[in-house]
Write an enzyme that holds these catalytic residues in place. Structure first.
Site, short mmCIF file in Angstrom:
data_model
loop_
_atom_site.label_atom_id
_atom_site.label_comp_id
_atom_site.label_asym_id
_atom_site.label_seq_id
_atom_site.Cartn_x
_atom_site.Cartn_y
_atom_site.Cartn_z
NE ARG A 1 40.90 -18.64 -16.58
CZ ARG A 1 41.93 -19.47 -16.39
NH1 ARG A 1 41.89 -20.71 -16.89
NH2 ARG A 1 42.99 -19.07 -15.72
CG HIS B 1 43.35 -16.72 -20.47
ND1 HIS B 1 44.14 -17.44 -19.60
CD2 HIS B 1 42.54 -15.98 -19.68
CE1 HIS B 1 43.81 -17.14 -18.35
NE2 HIS B 1 42.83 -16.26 -18.37
CG ASN C 1 47.09 -19.72 -20.66
OD1 ASN C 1 46.08 -19.20 -20.22
ND2 ASN C 1 47.79 -19.21 -21.66
CG HIS D 1 35.66 -14.51 -12.42
ND1 HIS D 1 36.71 -13.96 -11.71
CD2 HIS D 1 36.21 -15.04 -13.54
CE1 HIS D 1 37.83 -14.15 -12.39
NE2 HIS D 1 37.55 -14.79 -13.49
#
Length: 322
Positions: free
Chosen positions: A64, A68, A96, A195
């Site tokens: 992740r 990001h 975040n 996911h």
């Protein structure tokens, strides 16, 4: 004369095009550190595997971080920079804060890499390699990571707040967010398959399990047991994004969507009578199709606006500028 001058112009145009395209991502290559840091891959891999053996969820967290990072002004390690009295980073942006994690593991990798080749490998590239190693360690596909990124001296909390798609996104918003970083709708559906691992906080799925109708009722009931309706109560309680194999990188995420067992609103949007239903079906039927599209998409994502050449720097400490 006319012919030769036009061919001269064509050569100039080609030279300009090559120079321009080179500044985008041609400097990234899979063997970038083969001479300058030959032990890089083994060093990163052993540290990632050690972290995941202590906590399986860490694999999802490291993967992740790469998303990001890349979604906010390119894959430049900006997400790793700590806030200081005169610098505001991205760690406290809404997507975040209390959510992005794995920074200590990145620090550990950086220290280990600095031991074998000091001052050579960027933090941005370490994030990219750690993402790959995390997916592989949890049973996912392997790919050759393109490298040669340099580290940003800047970060943007504002861009992090607007560029990273929130879990409340509908399908059109997801398509638009990914399109802004050069990713197609198919790329978006494939990358959402990350996911298949990881956990989400109650605050991210509360509205879905209490208010939405396109959700399996027994699944919603199960999730409510650990996520109270009242905002502020149990906000940080966790649930697996993939109810079947939460620490295995597979295609069960898509099978869950077919059964209306997507945990996040944004997950179920991928299979809700819209344009992406057929892609979800194909991935639910074929782990191979999912794996190959996921790899193509994450390589493309990693090409997003890297700093190369003399841009940026090679940070000594991933949390702060040199």
């Amino acid at each position: 004369m006319a012919a030769s001058s036009s061919s001269f112009v064509a050569v100039l145009t080609l030279a300009f095009f090559l120079a321009f395209s080179g500044s985008v991502n041609a400097q990234l290559s899979t063997n970038y550190y083969s001479k300058s840091c030959p032990k890089l891959f083994s060093t990163v891999k052993s540290t990632v595997q050690s972290a995941i053996s202590k906590e399986a969820r860490m694999g999802a967290s490291l993967l992740r971080l790469f998303f990001h990072d890349c979604f906010v002004n390119g894959c430049d390690g900006s997400i790793l920079l700590d806030d200081t009295s005169n610098f505001i980073g991205e760690k406290n942006a809404a997507p975040n804060r209390n959510s992005a994690r794995g920074f200590d593991v990145i620090d550990n990798i950086k220290s280990a890499v600095e031991n074998v080749c000091p001052g050579v490998v960027s933090c941005a590239d370490i994030v990219a390699i750690a993402a790959r190693d995390s997916a592989v360690t949890l049973g996912g596909p392997n790919w050759n990571v393109k490298l040669g990124r340099r580290d940003a001296r800047t970060a943007s909390q504002a861009a992090a707040n607007t560029s990273i798609p929130p879990p409340t996104s509908n399908l059109n918003q997801l398509v638009s967010s990914f399109s802004k970083v050069g990713l197609s709708t198919r790329d978006m559906v494939a990358l959402s398959g990350a996911h298949t691992i990881g956990q989400a906080r109650c605050t991210s799925f509360r509205a879905r399990i209490y208010n939405e109708t396109n959700i399996d009722s027994s699944f919603a009931q199960t999730r409510r047991s650990n996520c109270p309706r009242t905002t502020g109560s149990g906000d940080n309680n966790l649930a697996p994004l993939d109810i079947q194999t939460p620490t295995g990188f597979d295609n069960n995420y898509y099978k869950n969507l077919l059964q209306k067992k997507g945990l996040l609103h944004s997950d179920q949007q991928l299979f809700n009578g819209g344009s992406t239903d057929s892609i979800v079906r194909s991935y639910s039927n074929s782990q191979t199709n999912f794996n190959s599209d996921f790899v193509a998409a994450i390589i493309k994502m990693g090409d997003n606006k890297p700093l190369t050449g003399s841009q940026g720097e090679i940070r000594k400490n991933c949390r702060k500028r040199n």
